[in-house]
Design a protein around this motif. Sequence first.
Motif, PDB file in Angstrom:
ATOM      1  N   LYS A   2       0.810  -1.222   0.000  1.00 41.16           N
ATOM      2  CA  LYS A   2       0.000   0.000   0.000  1.00 41.16           C
ATOM      3  C   LYS A   2       0.842   1.270   0.000  1.00 41.16           C
ATOM      4  N   HIS A   3       2.169   1.120   0.202  1.00 38.25           N
ATOM      5  CA  HIS A   3       3.025   2.302   0.321  1.00 38.25           C
ATOM      6  C   HIS A   3       3.482   2.765  -1.061  1.00 38.25           C
ATOM      7  N   PRO A   4       3.393   4.085  -1.350  1.00 39.36           N
ATOM      8  CA  PRO A   4       3.766   4.582  -2.680  1.00 39.36           C
ATOM      9  C   PRO A   4       5.217   4.322  -3.065  1.00 39.36           C
ATOM     10  N   ASP A   5       6.114   4.193  -2.094  1.00 38.55           N
ATOM     11  CA  ASP A   5       7.522   3.936  -2.417  1.00 38.55           C
ATOM     12  C   ASP A   5       7.774   2.496  -2.846  1.00 38.55           C
ATOM     13  N   PHE A   6       6.840   1.579  -2.531  1.00 36.39           N
ATOM     14  CA  PHE A   6       7.100   0.161  -2.770  1.00 36.39           C
ATOM     15  C   PHE A   6       6.047  -0.542  -3.616  1.00 36.39           C
ATOM     16  N   CYS A   7       4.882   0.074  -3.816  1.00 39.07           N
ATOM     17  CA  CYS A   7       3.769  -0.624  -4.457  1.00 39.07           C
ATOM     18  C   CYS A   7       4.052  -1.025  -5.900  1.00 39.07           C
ATOM     19  N   VAL A  57      15.966  -0.379  -3.886  1.00 36.37           N
ATOM     20  CA  VAL A  57      14.549  -0.218  -4.205  1.00 36.37           C
ATOM     21  C   VAL A  57      14.279   1.177  -4.756  1.00 36.37           C
ATOM     22  N   ASP A  58      14.889   2.197  -4.158  1.00 35.81           N
ATOM     23  CA  ASP A  58      14.682   3.578  -4.608  1.00 35.81           C
ATOM     24  C   ASP A  58      15.182   3.759  -6.043  1.00 35.81           C
ATOM     25  N   ASN A  59      16.325   3.173  -6.356  1.00 36.59           N
ATOM     26  CA  ASN A  59      16.852   3.266  -7.722  1.00 36.59           C
ATOM     27  C   ASN A  59      15.933   2.565  -8.712  1.00 36.59           C
ATOM     28  N   TYR A  60      15.391   1.423  -8.299  1.00 37.28           N
ATOM     29  CA  TYR A  60      14.458   0.697  -9.168  1.00 37.28           C
ATOM     30  C   TYR A  60      13.221   1.564  -9.459  1.00 37.28           C
ATOM     31  N   SER A  61      12.672   2.185  -8.410  1.00 33.43           N
ATOM     32  CA  SER A  61      11.477   3.020  -8.572  1.00 33.43           C
ATOM     33  C   SER A  61      11.759   4.214  -9.474  1.00 33.43           C
ATOM     34  N   ARG A  62      12.943   4.829  -9.323  1.00 31.33           N
ATOM     35  CA  ARG A  62      13.304   5.964 -10.165  1.00 31.33           C
ATOM     36  C   ARG A  62      13.427   5.546 -11.630  1.00 31.33           C
ATOM     37  N   ASP A  63      14.057   4.401 -11.867  1.00 30.44           N
ATOM     38  CA  ASP A  63      14.204   3.902 -13.241  1.00 30.44           C
ATOM     39  C   ASP A  63      12.838   3.608 -13.852  1.00 30.44           C
TER      40      ASP A  63
END
Length: 223
Positions: free
Chosen positions: A89-94, A194-200
Motif C-alpha cells: 500500500k506504500h507509494p515507495d514500494f507498491c 529499491v529507490d533506484n528501481y522506482s526511479r528507473d
Amino acid sequence: KQGDLGTEFFIVHKGLLAIIVDNKTVSNFEPGQGLGELALIDKDKQRRNASCMAQVPTELIVVPKDDYCRIFMSSDAAEISEKREFLEKHPDFCSLPPSQMAGLASQASLKVVAVNQAIVKEGAPSDRVYFIMAGTARATVKRKGKLHEGRVVKYGEGVGTDECKRDIPYQSSVYPAGEPVTTLSFLKEEYVTVDNYSRDLMHQVRTALCPSPPQLLLFALLD
C-alpha cells in the motif's frame, strides 16, 4: 535458486551470501542472518523469490521445512503478512514486482520503539531507513547547544531516507511522541536498491507517455 521449490530454511554460520533477484544483487547476508523462510510459510508463494550465491567460502545451518514450520510458523507467517500488506500500500514500494516485494518483506525488520528510545540519533552513521507503521514520532535538532523541535513523522512516513540516499549521518534525532511507535526498517543498501528501481521505472513511464519536443511542436501547429 530463484524459482526453486522451498524445502529448507538457512542460517549463515560463516561467510557471505549475495541475494540476487532477477539477476540483480539486492542485498548481502552475513553470519547470524537467516533466509528462505518466505517459500516455507506463504502457501501461495512456495517457490524461491531470490537466488543466493556465496561470495566467499560459506557455511550454512540448514533447517528442514517441517522443523522450521513447527518452531516458527505461527509468529513468522503473521509478521511477514503484516509487513507485506504495508509495503503493497506504500507509494515507495507498491510498484515493485512480486518477487522483489516478497524478498523485501522477508528482510525488513519490525520493531516497537519505546517512548524514551531513539529511532535514530543525530550525527550517527545512517545505516537503516525506518517507516512508521503505528504511532507518531517527533524529530529534534541540536543547534548551539539547544534542542529544537522538527517535523512530526506520521504513519507511512520515513526516517533516514534522505540521509541513506546521500550517504550522510542522520541530520536529526527522532523519538516516539508520547506513545510507543512501530517501525519497519531496511538496511541502507536494500532501500537504495529499491529507490533506484522506482526511479528507473518512473523514468521509463515518463519516456513512454511524454512525446519528444519535435512531436509537441507538430501537435501545436496542427491544432
